[in-house]
Enzyme design. Structure first.
Site, PDB file in Angstrom:
ATOM      1  CD  GLU A 102     -20.618   9.973   4.016  1.00 54.32           C
ATOM      2  OE1 GLU A 102     -19.101  10.135   3.411  1.00 54.32           O
ATOM      3  OE2 GLU A 102     -20.889  10.899   4.849  1.00 54.32           O
TER       4      GLU A 102
ATOM      5  CB  SER B 201     -12.348   8.714  -0.122  1.00 52.43           C
ATOM      6  OG  SER B 201     -13.085   8.108   1.441  1.00 52.43           O
TER       7      SER B 201
ATOM      8  CD  GLU C  46     -15.587   4.818  21.146  1.00 51.63           C
ATOM      9  OE1 GLU C  46     -14.869   3.608  21.263  1.00 51.63           O
ATOM     10  OE2 GLU C  46     -15.616   5.106  19.647  1.00 51.63           O
TER      11      GLU C  46
ATOM     12  CB  SER D 161     -14.081  15.966   6.828  1.00 55.63           C
ATOM     13  OG  SER D 161     -15.266  15.924   7.777  1.00 55.63           O
TER      14      SER D 161
ATOM     15  CD  GLN E  44     -18.317  13.653   1.912  1.00 54.09           C
ATOM     16  OE1 GLN E  44     -18.102  12.795   2.250  1.00 54.09           O
ATOM     17  NE2 GLN E  44     -20.244  13.650   2.319  1.00 54.09           N
ATOM     18  N   GLY E  45     -15.935  17.336   0.094  1.00 47.78           N
ATOM     19  CA  GLY E  45     -15.740  18.239   0.469  1.00 47.78           C
ATOM     20  C   GLY E  45     -16.140  18.320   1.831  1.00 47.78           C
TER      21      GLY E  45
END
Length: 404
Positions: free
Chosen positions: A258, A175, A385, A143, A140-141
């Site tokens: 996800e 990942s 949070e 972030s 996955q690209g």
């Protein structure tokens, strides 16, 4: 503990249990500990060694012949059209039998659903079979160093050059990049459009494509993530899913899958881990320690609560409802439970817990790794949070923080 939401589910579970018993090759359960692989938490190096063995290849062939790889995909694209209850039941039966539920990683769980929902007929016919066969393995690209939670603000650019998209930018926290042959990239192809509307969802080759990777070593000493510099990486326009400028909508499909994650099967990993922890207490002579016994009892109650949360999620999906904030409840609970398990394991080990095993590099043992990697559980896929805010506002109806 069986997952069951009615008679039809029980019949399905029985049929899957019988199919596995009749089709699992001899010796499959002996070559590796597949119980964790069934729910996607196994040691990848150990699995790589096991995958090289004939029994694994035969099992993979039999699953593929029965359309039991990506079985939740529609039948017209190579799946079985299973719902969430059936998919979870099959995973649980693989776990029970000690055999791998062979999966195709992000290609199966994230990219495939996006292609199914937003791809053209040509894209489905060309791209989905390559995921099922493992010819294409995805990472996955999304972030970026300056844009994690603020995905719409990403800076990676995609420039149209003839019949290709040329991608330039930086991605991080990826990942499985070292195992991937493809990367699904969210990039900005229209810099003049509003933030959400100028993005495109592009599938690009990883190898020999001007993509430089670097390792990111986590607190436990392992390399689980990578960062990538894309310096003119190219992808055909035919690999833009959903059309140019429509990437946000496609990305939301991916993120929805996800975040749905493995809420319904998470307890399987926790149950396995609990019994390993109980055995550790016996081995270390701590099984009669009142404080340790109390904490073990709390951990076991946590396993059952995860199972109840999983059942609630399954019931919602079976009724055609989205889990909604229930997914946040599940993620919050299991991540904090797993941290407590790591802390309990080190308490059982005592002074020995601070000693690393011998070996090159930063080597950690089984329970040290649980303790250290557990620190990340309450951060990735939304911090605790953030999960509490979602629960407070969307489940309990509490007001958000005032900005006045």
């Amino acid at each position: 503990m069986d997952l069951d939401v009615g008679d039809s589910a029980a019949e399905f579970r029985t049929s899957m249990r019988q199919w596995i018993a009749e089709n699992a090759p001899s010796g499959l359960t002996e070559i590796a500990d597949w119980s964790a692989a069934a729910i996607g938490v196994a040691d990848h190096d150990a699995l790589d060694r096991a995958r090289a063995l004939p029994a694994y290849a035969e099992w993979e062939r039999r699953l593929a012949a029965a359309s039991l790889i990506c079985p939740h995909w529609p039948t017209e694209v190579g799946g079985r059209g299973w719902d969430a209850v059936q998919s979870t039941t099959f995973a649980a039966e693989c776990y029970r039998a000690g055999v791998p539920k062979i999966e195709r990683g992000m290609g199966e769980s994230l990219v495939g659903p996006a292609i199914i929902a937003h791809g053209t007929a040509e894209q489905k016919a060309r791209l989905l079979p390559r995921i099922i066969s493992a010819e294409d393995v995805y990472c996955q690209g999304f972030s970026e160093p300056d844009h994690g939670s603020d995905l719409a603000g990403l800076a990676t650019r995609g420039v149209i050059d003839g019949d290709e998209v040329v991608i330039t930018g930086q991605k991080i926290w990826t990942s499985g990049a070292d195992r991937a042959t493809m990367i699904f990239v969210l990039c900005r192809t229209d810099p003049d459009a509003p933030r959400h509307r100028g993005l495109s969802y592009v599938l690009a080759p990883m190898h020999d494509n001007n993509i430089e990777m670097h390792e990111i070593r986590h607190i436990g000493g392992r390399v689980m993530f990578h960062g990538e510099f894309l310096d003119g990486a190219r992808a055909p326009l035919g690999n833009v899913i959903g059309g140019l400028g429509n990437g946000w909508r496609v990305a939301m499909t991916t993120l929805g899958h996800e975040r749905g994650g493995r809420a319904a099967t998470q307890y399987l990993m926790a149950e396995r881990e609990f019994w390993e922890l109980a055995e550790l207490a016996r081995e270390r002579g701590r099984a009669d320690d009142a404080l340790i016994r109390d904490q073990l009892a709390q951990a076991y109650m946590g396993v059952h609560l995860m199972r109840c949360n999983g059942m609630r999620t399954l019931v919602a999906l079976a009724e055609g409802r989205e889990p909604g904030p229930q997914a946040s409840v599940a993620k919050l609970f299991w991540s904090e439970h797993h941290q407590r398990v790591g802390e309990l394991a080190l308490a059982i080990e005592g002074r020995a817990a601070v000693l690393r095993p011998p070996g090159a590099g930063y080597v950690t043992d089984r329970w040290q790794d649980v303790f250290l990697t557990g620190r990340a559980n309450t951060i990735f896929s939304g911090t605790s949070e953030i999960q509490r805010n979602i629960i407070a506002q969307r489940a309990l109806g509490l007001p958000g923080r005032s900005t006045s």
